[in-house]
Structure formats: C-alpha cells, structure tokens
Design an enzyme around this catalytic site. Structure first.
Site, PDB file in Angstrom:
ATOM      1  N   SER A   1       8.339   6.511  -2.235  1.00  0.00           N
ATOM      2  CA  SER A   1       6.883   5.917  -1.728  1.00  0.00           C
ATOM      3  C   SER A   1       5.954   4.669  -0.525  1.00  0.00           C
ATOM      4  O   SER A   1       6.803   4.966   0.206  1.00  0.00           O
ATOM      5  CB  SER A   1       5.628   4.950  -2.933  1.00  0.00           C
ATOM      6  OG  SER A   1       4.621   5.482  -3.044  1.00  0.00           O
ATOM      7  N   ASN A   2       5.323   4.550  -0.582  1.00  0.00           N
ATOM      8  CA  ASN A   2       4.736   2.998  -0.104  1.00  0.00           C
ATOM      9  C   ASN A   2       3.156   2.328  -0.596  1.00  0.00           C
ATOM     10  O   ASN A   2       3.267   2.593  -1.763  1.00  0.00           O
ATOM     11  CB  ASN A   2       3.662   3.979   1.004  1.00  0.00           C
ATOM     12  CG  ASN A   2       2.872   4.157   0.800  1.00  0.00           C
ATOM     13  OD1 ASN A   2       1.616   4.186   0.198  1.00  0.00           O
ATOM     14  ND2 ASN A   2       2.246   5.909   1.023  1.00  0.00           N
ATOM     15  N   ALA A   3       3.560   0.895  -0.029  1.00  0.00           N
ATOM     16  CA  ALA A   3       2.581   0.002  -0.562  1.00  0.00           C
ATOM     17  C   ALA A   3       1.578   0.245  -0.735  1.00  0.00           C
ATOM     18  O   ALA A   3       0.940  -1.097  -1.496  1.00  0.00           O
ATOM     19  CB  ALA A   3       3.168  -1.004   0.674  1.00  0.00           C
TER      20      ALA A   3
END
Ligand code: C5P
Length: 393
Positions: free
Chosen positions: A203-205
């Site tokens: 995933s990412n931020a």
C-alpha cells in the site's frame, strides 16, 4: 431571490448592517435578522424589523418556538454576519454557543459570510488572526475590512468593508452553492491495498484527504457525489454516496459502475501500481515465506475511464517528485484527461493532512497555479478553476 439570514453583532458598524438589509430587501431577497444582545445597544431591533419586514430575534428565550435558530438556519440560503466583532470571530472559531446568534452559526450548514469590523489593534491581535485563519480553513468567506477612518477618530484597518463588497461576497457564496446543482460527480480517493496474504499487503501513505475535501466542496455546491474510497481512517462526508473498496481491482470496478452519467470524474486515489501475482489464502509463515514477491500490474483506473469517456469532464492528479509539469502533461494526453492537478510530493509533502501546492494543467498549454494551502482551501480553488474551465468547453 434568496433567503439571507443576517447576524448583527455589537459594534459601531451595526448601523451599516441596516443599510445592507435595505439593499438586500430592495433587490428582492428575504432577510431574517438575528442581533446579539450588545448589537441592540447600537441600533434598535425595530430598525431591522421595519427594514426587513420580519421579526428580529435577539435571544434564545424570547421566540415563540423553543429552538428558533434551527428553523432559521434551515430556511436560509446563506448566513451573513455583519459586522462581526472580535468576540464573534472567537466564538465562531471555537464553536461557542452561548446566545442565539452563536447557536445559529453552529447549527448552520449553509455558506457563512463574515464581515469583521473592529479597532485596528484588535483586528491585528494574534488571537484574532488565528481565529480568522481557522474560519478560512473551514471554508468561511471573510470579507476583509478596509483601512480608513475608524470610530476612534484615527486611521487604521478594521473599518467594515463597503456594502457592495459584502453583497458581492454573499452573491459569490450563493452562486457557489448552486454551481453543481443537478450534477453528478465521481471521485476516487485514498490508497489501495494489494493483499499478499490475509494480514499483509502492499500500500502507500495516502489518507484520501484531498478526494474527501473535493467531495465535501462538491456537495456544498449542490452535486450528488459518489466517493469511491480506499482504506482510510479519515471521515468521509455523510451526504456522499461512499463506496468503500480495498484493492485496485475493486476500486476500478466501483469507479466504472459510477462513471456512466457522471458529469465530472476526479481521480485523486493513490492506486497501487503493482500487486502480488499470487495472494496466499492463509497467513504465510516466516519460515516458508517467499524470499521475493512476484508482482503484476494493477488496472490503471483513470486510463480506463479516459478510454470510455463520453461527455464526462475527467480530471486526474499527478503526484510527482521531478519534472512535474512535463510528466503531468504526458499523463494528460495519454489518459485522455480534460485537466490534471499536479502536486510536488518530494519529501513526503502531499500525503496526509498538511499543506499542499497544486498547479492545474489542461489542453496544450493551459496552466493555472492554485497556490499553497490546506487541502480544504485547495479543494475550493480547484472547483472554482474547474468551473471556469468547464464553462469554456
Ligand atoms: O500514472 P500515475 O499513477 O502517475 O497517474 C496518476 C493519476 O492516475 C491519478 O489521478 C490516479 O488517481 C490515477 N491512477 C488510477 N489508477 C492507477 C494509477 C493511477 O486511477 N492504477
């Protein structure tokens, strides 16, 4: 014809609110006036009752019904507070509700237009500056006071803005609320999660804040909004049709389902570009986990929408760390977009709830810098710019 709720606070400039009431009535608006108790020391409530043709309320306790502020704010199209004292700004900023006017302001869901007027030292006090900043942050329109002759017989900032400037701000707020009436808006927002096994993912931020703020602003402008939202803890607006998704594939399916009939679609989501080629049904043990993960591409949702679009105004986002505008223009062409919003995410800026800087690009050379600010403030600037662009198309 609009219904204007006018809040009058206790300052010398209260007498100018009487002329404003008259101007609104003369152009055909209905005006309901709430005065603070101290405002009645400057101008009698009878003046406003006579000018507006409606009863003036000053107290929570003297109205025929028990909760007059709720009925008044529900019926209004716009709420203008003229003049707003330093005390009123502080109460508005911090959510105090200790009289009828502040209760009404807290209950209002209509646009708030606030015209401060006070002594220059009070206006320039850091506490007042901070309160004004909070209100702007929340989407309140502030009609800045002028510099001129003040009641203290000196020249300084704090003189109530001219009547035409206040009328123009009320009109702009009203126009904004109607701008997307009857229109359907689709927004993708947040990250996606690509499962490795039931408890691990790529995933990412992203927090989805930009898309959520764009949804909120579109709702305020009268649109019906579908928000396709990846996993985030940030609250989504209750009035939106929120479709919660986890993976890029789910987001793609939901976006396609909401796309037909959309007048505007905005892709703010930070979609994972890769997913594990294989996802395990059981939690992988440390001992027998793969040393390398084989990956495959996820669908490019925006490009998929771009390939299918028929009449929808399609807007993408480009989070870039280098060659920002060149890369964004390439995406604009390749994904068949009508516009693209570029932000610089080098150093982590752009993700989360901090300030952002956005430049909007369109066509071969169209460019507008929307400035730096919170996502709330930029969402409004972006919709303003899209409104102008769409009107040209
Ligand atoms: O190609 P890139 O990922 O930089 O493009 C960013 C834009 O494309 C954003 O608007 C993002 O929401 C959208 N996008 C998408 N699906 C993907 C990747 C990006 O909709 N798989």
């Amino acid at each position: 014809m609009a219904r204007v709720l006018l809040g009058v606070c206790g300052g010398i400039a209260a007498y100018k609110a009487a002329a404003l009431t008259s101007a609104l009535v003369q152009r055909g608006d209905r005006v309901d006036v709430i005065m603070s108790e101290s405002a009645t020391h400057f101008v009698g409530s009878l003046t406003f009752a006579a000018l507006s043709g409606n009863p003036v309320l000053t107290s929570l306790w003297d109205a025929p019904e028990s909760i007059p502020h709720i009925a008044l704010v529900r019926a209004a199209d716009v709420f203008a507070i003229v003049p707003a004292t330093a005390n009123a700004l502080a109460k508005l900023a911090r959510g105090f509700a200790d009289d009828l006017l502040s209760n009404a302001a807290l209950a209002a869901r209509v646009p708030l237009v606030v015209a401060p007027a006070m002594n220059a030292a009070m206006y320039e006090h850091p506490a007042t500056r901070e309160n004004l900043r909070l209100l702007v942050e929340r989407g309140v329109t502030i009609v800045e006071p002028d510099t001129g002759f003040l009641a203290e017989r000196e020249t300084g900032v704090g003189r109530l803005a001219e009547r035409d400037a206040i009328l123009a701000a009320i009109d702009a707020a009203l126009a904004r609320t109607r701008e997307l009436t009857g229109q359907r808006v689709l927004i993708t927002a947040g990250p996606t999660r690509e499962a490795i096994d039931p408890v691990r993912f790529l995933s990412n931020a992203s927090t989805g804040t930009m898309g959520i703020e764009l949804a909120r602003e579109a709702l305020a402008r009268g649109a019906a909004v579908t928000l396709v939202l990846g996993p985030t803890l940030v609250a989504a607006p209750a009035e939106a049709h929120v479709v919660r998704v986890t993976s890029a594939q789910e987001m793609c399916d939901a976006a396609l389902a909401g796309f037909s009939g959309a007048d505007v679609a905005i892709a703010t989501a930070a979609v994972a570009d890769w997913r594990p080629a294989e996802s395990y049904a059981q939690k992988v043990k440390k001992s027998d986990g793969p040393a390398t993960l084989a990956l495959e591409r996820t669908p490019d949702i925006l490009a998929t929408l771009g390939a299918r679009k028929a009449g929808t105004f399609l807007v993408g986002f480009a989070a870039e760390t280098e060659n920002h505008e060149r890369n964004a223009r390439e995406k604009l062409q390749r994904k068949h977009l009508d516009a693209i919003a570029v932000n610089d995410v080098s150093g982590g800026a752009g993700f989360g709830t901090g300030d952002d800087e956005i430049v909007l690009l369109w066509g071969d050379a169209g460019r507008k810098a929307l400035g730096t600010g919170s996502k709330r403030v930029l969402a409004r600037a972006l919709w303003d710019a899209l409104d102008v662009l769409r009107a040209r198309n």
